[in-house]
Enzyme design. Structure first.
Site, PDB file in Angstrom:
ATOM      1  CB  SER A 120      -0.914   0.018   1.239  1.00 33.42           C
ATOM      2  OG  SER A 120      -1.797  -1.069   1.226  1.00 33.42           O
ATOM      3  CG  HIS A 141      -2.242  -0.367  -4.448  1.00 32.78           C
ATOM      4  ND1 HIS A 141      -3.164   0.655  -4.419  1.00 32.78           N
ATOM      5  CD2 HIS A 141      -2.174  -0.863  -3.180  1.00 32.78           C
ATOM      6  CE1 HIS A 141      -3.624   0.788  -3.187  1.00 32.78           C
ATOM      7  NE2 HIS A 141      -3.047  -0.112  -2.417  1.00 32.78           N
ATOM      8  CD  GLU A 153      -3.256   3.565  -7.387  1.00 33.13           C
ATOM      9  OE1 GLU A 153      -2.904   4.758  -7.459  1.00 33.13           O
ATOM     10  OE2 GLU A 153      -3.485   2.998  -6.305  1.00 33.13           O
ATOM     11  CG  ASN A 192      -3.255   3.842  -0.331  1.00 28.44           C
ATOM     12  OD1 ASN A 192      -4.424   3.998  -0.005  1.00 28.44           O
ATOM     13  ND2 ASN A 192      -2.723   2.644  -0.476  1.00 28.44           N
TER      14      ASN A 192
END
Length: 299
Positions: A120, A141, A153, A192
């Site tokens: 992450s 991701h 991603e 994120n």
């Protein structure tokens, strides 16, 4: 892209989702975890996804059962990756654990295998050398509840082969994701980089005793129209993941508030088995959390 057999290493909440989504789209999937107990939990967790696919995607019983049947489960790493074209790593968000895992994976996997981390917040370049094949390594991701929040991603590091980068983009599309290529390493990717500061700000407000969980979430939901507040999102992400990120930042920065956040998550939630939505309780109790009450957003 000629990927056929996919291995998912790590069978937690998101690892299980990745495995089932990939199998649902027709790929053969091997799930690896460290012991049979973890794998039994994974089987239960994956089976619980079937009704969500029927309800949210209109899948049939036959389709969801066939997807499950495409998944095999292994506690032996060499067996799990014996025919893998792609390994998606979803082990805990701890540098030492990931580094040790990649050293073992590099020895066990065939030369053809591409490695992708679902980390992450960590960068692929942190682990590229440990893999033994940096040119065949990158980040992939996913967002939680990937059958609905279908982003992928794909982030390369400076040594990633461009054909590998394109192959993983193509794979992401093949499993129903909206592929989002990142051409430069960025901690937290795009999602994120936007989301983590929100979640950290909420946790800081809580440990400062500015407001309680419900008031913080209510503020965000009313003011922005968002369907979930930051603590409801943390319950989806999983409190163990939030703790690992917070603890890593506490150790890296010495920031007293990160220390207090990590301590709160461990003592008041993790140690009490309140790990989030997956366990039935985190910041809220499920299946009927207070934020879902029609009156929650009223004054």
């Amino acid at each position: 892209m000629n990927f056929k057999h996919i291995t998912v290493a790590g069978s937690g909440v998101l690892g299980s989702q990745i495995a089932y989504q990939t199998a649902f789209k027709g790929f053969q999937v091997s799930v690896y975890d460290i012991n049979d107990q973890a794998l039994e939990r994974a089987k239960e967790r994956i089976a619980e996804l079937k009704p969500h696919y029927r309800q949210d995607l209109g899948a049939t019983q036959e389709e969801t059962d066939q997807a499950f049947d495409r998944i095999s489960f292994h506690s032996d790493l060499a067996q799990a990756v014996a025919d893998a074209d792609l390994v998606i790593e979803a082990v805990p968000e701890v540098v030492s654990i990931k580094t040790e895992f990649y050293a073992k994976l590099g020895q066990a996997a065939p030369a053809k295998t591409v490695f992708a981390t679902n980390s992450s917040t960590l960068l692929p370049s942190q682990f590229a050398d440990a893999t033994g094949r940096p040119e065949r390594f990158l980040a992939l991701h996913f967002a939680n509840e990937i059958w609905k929040n279908n982003t992928a991603e794909i982030m390369k590091h400076p040594g990633t082969d461009m054909q590998v980068f394109q192959d993983v983009i193509d794979f992401a599309k093949a499993i129903g994701m909206v592929a989002l290529p990142l051409h430069k390493e960025q901690p937290g990717y795009i999602l994120n980089s936007l989301l983590v500061p929100l979640l950290e700000a909420a946790q800081r407000l809580l440990v400062r005793e500015v407001a309680d969980v419900e008031t913080i979430d209510k503020t965000w939901m009313v003011a922005t129209g968002a369907p979930l507040g930051p603590f409801a999102i943390l319950d989806v992400v999983g409190i163990t993941t939030a703790y690992n990120i917070g603890q890593a930042k506490a150790e890296a920065t010495g920031d007293e508030e990160f220390v207090r956040v990590a301590n709160l998550l461990k003592t008041e939630y993790i140690d009490k088995g309140k790990l989030g939505r997956a366990t039935g309780e985190g910041f809220y109790k499920y299946p009927n959390p207070s934020f879902a009450d029609p009156d929650f957003l009223k004054s």
